[in-house]
Design an enzyme around this catalytic site. Sequence first.
Site, PDB file in Angstrom:
ATOM      1  N   ASP A  24       0.955  -0.997  -0.036  1.00 11.21           N
ATOM      2  CA  ASP A  24      -0.040  -0.156  -0.080  1.00 11.21           C
ATOM      3  C   ASP A  24       1.070   0.942   0.167  1.00 11.21           C
ATOM      4  OD1 ASP A  24      -1.761   2.036   0.950  1.00 11.21           O
ATOM      5  OD2 ASP A  24      -2.628   1.103   2.712  1.00 11.21           O
ATOM      6  N   LYS A  87       3.243  11.037  -3.001  1.00  8.84           N
ATOM      7  CA  LYS A  87       1.692  10.152  -3.679  1.00  8.84           C
ATOM      8  C   LYS A  87       0.453  11.433  -4.965  1.00  8.84           C
ATOM      9  CE  LYS A  87      -2.094   6.488  -3.522  1.00  8.84           C
ATOM     10  NZ  LYS A  87      -2.284   6.141  -2.477  1.00  8.84           N
ATOM     11  N   GLU A 187      -6.939   0.634  -4.502  1.00  9.78           N
ATOM     12  CA  GLU A 187      -7.745   0.518  -3.225  1.00  9.78           C
ATOM     13  C   GLU A 187      -8.568  -0.393  -2.727  1.00  9.78           C
ATOM     14  OE1 GLU A 187      -5.931   4.569  -2.359  1.00  9.78           O
ATOM     15  OE2 GLU A 187      -3.726   4.003  -2.633  1.00  9.78           O
ATOM     16  N   ASP A 211     -12.984   5.693   2.903  1.00  8.01           N
ATOM     17  CA  ASP A 211     -11.243   5.863   2.738  1.00  8.01           C
ATOM     18  C   ASP A 211     -10.889   7.245   3.701  1.00  8.01           C
ATOM     19  OD1 ASP A 211      -8.660   5.695   3.411  1.00  8.01           O
ATOM     20  OD2 ASP A 211      -8.561   4.656   1.461  1.00  8.01           O
TER      21      ASP A 211
END
Length: 618
Positions: A24, A87, A187, A211
């Site tokens: 992850d 990211k 994800e 999330d």
Amino acid sequence: MAKISINLKEGKTLKESDLIIGIDLGTTNSLVAYIKEGNPIAVKGTDGKNTLVPSVIHFGKDEQLIIGDAAKEKLITQPQNTIYSVKRLMGKSYGDLKNQEHYFGYKIIDEDTDSLVKIRVRDKYYTPIELSAEILKALKVRIEEELNQIVSKAVITVPAYFNDAQRQATRDAGKLAGLDVLRIVNEPTAASLAYGLNIEKNDAQTIAVYDLGGGTFDISILEIQDGIFEVLSTNGDTFLGGDDFDRAIMDIWIKQYNIDSSQMSKNKEFSQEIRLLAEEAKKVLGHSETFESTLNGLSVKITLKEFNDLIAPLVDKTLESCKNALKDAKLKPENIDHIIMVGGSTRVPLVKKSVSKLFEKEVFDGLNPDEVVALGAAIQADILAGNQKDILLLDVTPLSLGIETVGGLMDTIIPRNSKVPSRAGRQYTTSVDGQKNLKIAVFQGERDLVENNRKLGEFILRDIPPMPAGLPKIEIHFILNADGILKVRAKELRSNVETSVEIKSTYGISEEDMARMLLESIQNAEEDMKIRGLLEARNEADNIILSSDKFLKQNDHILSEEEKTTIISLTNTLKDSVKGKDKDLINKRMEELNEYTSPLAHRALDINIKEAMTGKKI
Ligand code: ADP
Ligand code: MG
């Protein structure tokens, strides 16, 4: 498919493992997991404490790199040398980041072009791919130390909304870290796998994955049937997360205790301390009614009720996104079979309660919310390794397929390990004014330079109507069928001129050849990335030189003599650097030229508009 073993650290006595790991790669935290005796587990650091590695990279003296917890400590004291949230930059161009620069404490080179962003640390320029690779390397070392084996195959997760360029950037980061990335997984899909939702094979199920991480919020609605996932809709807020909860607490303390905030910006240690204490308060309030502590001798306090009132508007914002996601998927809350909670911030009781209320059911929160994505990635890895007998493996393409772009670079269109049949396309443009013909050369392989890949064929798109460079929109479309036949179509979208060819992609290549090509791509990843960096910098510089020449010609009457000489001299020094091999020097000179010309360009624009207006007669 060929079994390929890669030994990157030849000479080392470590045994090489066949294991595929799950990673992850998060905005705030990253982690690595694998299947141990049938169960997924996330790997702790050598101190045995934490499975999370903060996604932070600190450049110490002599460019020495520190990753993770130790780097996070430098965030406040040395922001210009400490990179976080990389990211957010993956696969992004300067234009994509308009109005977001204030978020980053480090230097992002902002030229107003379509080129991908770079990050400057001292005198060097880095791509988000290179920086993400450092996080991946740290995770690779972590699991290799745990297993005492070399590991080189991985599944990496990305948000469901990541586009093609962002996914490709993530693959490239993996390659650079010495990993063969077998699959990029969404994800929310990974989280569903962790909860075993792929195993029930009856009717289709609809799943919402909520999330809430450190700085981002994603809601994804998925449908799953017979182990196949489909994303129905995604929504969210790229600037909303647990960090905002911390900030809300900090702000209220600063107000309540009359803390001088101008003092705070000077005293970085103090502002670090208050931020950490706010985060601690947030966590304590997950299981306690009040939080009390001292800060520099001052006693501070916050109750759960106060905290809930502070964050209620933020939580409401996430619920609005959920409603929008439902609307886009044309569903009502009662159509959702399960809700999965992902991300450290879903531990906050008010978050859980509010989501549960919106969807009118209990949420899935049995697994550790900050590990669940990595655990699911490990399960996906296990499926790919063929260890989960009742799950069907789909056919995949063994090598990436792409075309040659400027400078002899490979641009991948269908990445290796994509399911077949598969289709993908991308838009290109011309680099010369009035260009009528465009050669399209199709290659197969993993290397950055096409000369190291396998050429499958080439053809020419003819009779493009003459247009200035950059204006034609040329779409290259690949369709790969289950027999490995690749159909390539090139079409100029403004004029509808098109051509296509068919190529047999697997003809004349053995499994051994493929294995060798793959191995070489990983062994040469670092060298290849350097060459790519240089070629891209040169290409960008050539474009800038061209436009600065054009600019000089068009605005001769607006510019002063001194301005003209400065532009010419800056352009000449840039031209000199393009002849050399120093990528950082080229980048630096581009930045200098851009910094000088952009105020002039604004002025020229204003004047030209005024002239156009005064010329207009009504
Ligand atoms: P990302 O997916 O963005 O990398 P994570 O899922 O690791 O992020 O979430 C990080 C966030 O979770 C941070 O804001 C952190 O403070 C928060 N967090 C971690 N543990 C808790 C907790 N027990 N209570 C509330 N928030 C928490
Ligand atoms: Mg996450």
